[in-house]
Design an enzyme around this catalytic site. Structure first.
Site, PDB file in Angstrom:
ATOM      1  N   CYS A  63      -1.483  -2.869  14.867  1.00 49.19           N
ATOM      2  CA  CYS A  63      -1.203  -2.725  13.441  1.00 49.19           C
ATOM      3  C   CYS A  63      -1.701  -3.913  12.614  1.00 49.19           C
ATOM      4  CB  CYS A  63       0.306  -2.561  13.266  1.00 49.19           C
ATOM      5  SG  CYS A  63       0.820  -2.486  11.555  1.00 49.19           S
ATOM      6  N   CYS A  67       5.147  -7.598   7.760  1.00 48.17           N
ATOM      7  CA  CYS A  67       6.074  -7.077   8.770  1.00 48.17           C
ATOM      8  C   CYS A  67       6.169  -8.112   9.891  1.00 48.17           C
ATOM      9  CB  CYS A  67       5.559  -5.756   9.325  1.00 48.17           C
ATOM     10  SG  CYS A  67       6.686  -5.006  10.524  1.00 48.17           S
ATOM     11  N   GLU A  74       0.824  -1.206   0.000  1.00 46.17           N
ATOM     12  CA  GLU A  74       0.000   0.000   0.000  1.00 46.17           C
ATOM     13  C   GLU A  74       0.856   1.253   0.000  1.00 46.17           C
ATOM     14  OE1 GLU A  74      -3.140  -1.880   3.173  1.00 46.17           O
ATOM     15  OE2 GLU A  74      -2.753   0.265   3.248  1.00 46.17           O
ATOM     16  N   CYS A  99      -3.571   1.711   8.104  1.00 45.87           N
ATOM     17  CA  CYS A  99      -2.512   1.210   7.245  1.00 45.87           C
ATOM     18  C   CYS A  99      -2.429  -0.318   7.294  1.00 45.87           C
ATOM     19  CB  CYS A  99      -1.215   1.831   7.740  1.00 45.87           C
ATOM     20  SG  CYS A  99       0.168   1.265   6.841  1.00 45.87           S
ATOM     21  N   CYS A 133       3.509  -5.305  16.189  1.00 47.20           N
ATOM     22  CA  CYS A 133       2.888  -4.263  17.016  1.00 47.20           C
ATOM     23  C   CYS A 133       1.391  -4.559  17.157  1.00 47.20           C
ATOM     24  CB  CYS A 133       3.088  -2.879  16.399  1.00 47.20           C
ATOM     25  SG  CYS A 133       4.826  -2.477  16.170  1.00 47.20           S
ATOM     26  N   CYS A 161       3.364   8.340   1.204  1.00 47.69           N
ATOM     27  CA  CYS A 161       3.777   7.398   2.246  1.00 47.69           C
ATOM     28  C   CYS A 161       3.956   6.034   1.582  1.00 47.69           C
ATOM     29  CB  CYS A 161       2.707   7.338   3.330  1.00 47.69           C
ATOM     30  SG  CYS A 161       3.038   6.078   4.565  1.00 47.69           S
TER      31      CYS A 161
HETATM   32  S1  SF4 Z   1       3.553  -0.546  13.156  1.00 40.45           S
HETATM   33 FE1  SF4 Z   1       3.088  -2.330  11.883  1.00 40.45          FE
HETATM   34  S2  SF4 Z   1       4.334  -2.079  10.054  1.00 40.45           S
HETATM   35 FE2  SF4 Z   1       5.183  -0.705  11.623  1.00 40.45          FE
HETATM   36  S3  SF4 Z   1       6.749  -1.906  12.669  1.00 40.45           S
HETATM   37 FE3  SF4 Z   1       4.882  -2.214  13.843  1.00 40.45          FE
HETATM   38  S4  SF4 Z   1       3.986  -4.084  12.974  1.00 40.45           S
HETATM   39 FE4  SF4 Z   1       5.498  -3.343  11.491  1.00 40.45          FE
END
Ligand code: SF4
Length: 347
Positions: free
Chosen positions: A119, A112, A92, A333, A116, A105
């Protein structure tokens, strides 16, 4: 494996052309087609001979991302793109239109592995790192799509940029190259969840980019409850690395702080955050969190957000509340890609 021509700097391109039996000065002709005019194919390159084009077609990978979908906000013109990489993975990118220019962005990884809790990008783990050309081409495709210059770039989409360090560095150098798109490093922001050794390494590069640290919790306990990476690199190490970055580059640090209703938005949190970073040359960006379907977070109300800001400002800290762009096409996101793959799965 074919050579990834869009990931080469001008010098590497010269060397590559020599290996094809060409004169190195041809790099001066070819490079602007790739990085200034953002060509989509060798065919477009009118001053390149057919013989050379043929050699290039046979020996190079020409990375051009395919636009799978785009949604545009009726409120503020924000555009959210879903791009397919050459191997079919999806990423994205978002265009935000500001008074000071167009800001894009981009994503730095497919998926990933940082985990987190707030996210959506991490829900299926890391698929792979993006190459420099795949990062660049998100900017280039959008630039061409809107027919206007992109002046600012933030690496804040899917992925942890410092987990893809070498490719990120190359991307930054290519994007800011005055023979290419010439986007000032001062208009480039890289966001990290706090990979301390790479933050320090980045400081040593003495680039002029802005480093944004995703802090999200003001104590070790709170931070590690939200971000598993905090168990590896503790809060005081991360803050020290930020100070080091400022010391080496003179660039003010941005702290990103997601305000999660009832979790980290209380007076006590503001007080702890103020105490943690007061006296630093920094700026705090408060982000009232976007609820995501897979995880139960609520957005704090306006008064709570303003109160948090006021409390922080008492510590002499510069604070902004991130304006929500593209609210009507929302989805935090990582959600666009996730919804798409879910739909594929359903279909
Ligand atoms: S916010 Fe999401 S994309 Fe960014 S480092 Fe944490 S898990 Fe990865």
């Amino acid at each position: 494996m074919k050579a990834d021509i869009k990931s080469m700097n001008q010098e590497e391109l010269g060397g590559f052309l020599i290996s094809l039996g060409e004169k190195p000065f041809r790099a001066k002709q070819l490079y602007p087609w790739l990085h200034k005019k953002h060509a989509e194919s060798f065919e477009e390159m009118t001053d390149i001979s057919n013989k050379l084009k043929e050699k290039l077609i046979n020996s190079c990978e020409f990375t051009v991302l395919k636009q799978v979908s785009v949604q545009q906000s009726r409120q503020d013109g924000t555009r959210k793109y879903l791009f397919a990489l050459p191997d079919g993975n999806m990423v994205e990118s978002v265009l935000m239109r500001y008074k000071h220019g167009n800001s894009v962005c981009i994503s730095s990884q497919a998926g990933c592995r940082m985990g987190c809790r707030f996210c959506a990008s991490t829900l299926d783990g890391l698929v792979r790192n993006l190459t420099p050309s795949e990062m660049l081409d998100q900017v280039y495709r959008i630039w061409r799509d809107i027919g206007e210059r992109v002046s600012h770039v933030v690496v804040m989409g899917m992925g942890e940029p410092l987990d893809n360090y070498e490719n990120l560095l190359k991307f930054i150098r290519l994007l800011s190259d005055e023979n290419g798109s010439s986007i000032s490093q001062r208009n480039l922001t890289v966001s990290t969840c706090g990979i301390v050794p790479n933050m320090r390494k980045l400081a040593e590069e003495r680039l002029q980019i802005t480093l944004a640290l995703s802090l999200h919790g003001a104590t070790q306990e709170k931070r590690q409850a939200l971000m598993p990476i905090a168990k590896k690199y503790e809060i005081h190490q991360v803050v020290e690395a930020c100070k080091y970055y400022f010391q080496k580059t003179g660039r003010r640090i941005t702290f990103e702080y997601n305000l999660l209703g009832g979790e980290n938005d209380k007076d006590e949190d503001a007080r702890q955050l103020g105490a943690l970073i007061s006296g630093m040359n920094c700026h705090v960006n408060l982000i009232p969190v976007n609820p995501i379907r897979e995880r139960d977070y609520v957005q704090p109300d306006k008064d709570t957000v303003l109160n948090f800001k006021n409390k922080l400002e008492k510590y002499g800290i510069n604070v902004t509340i991130r304006r929500e762009m593209g609210r009507d096409i929302d989805g935090a996101c990582g959600q666009l890609r996730k919804r798409f793959s879910e739909r594929q799965g359903e279909g």
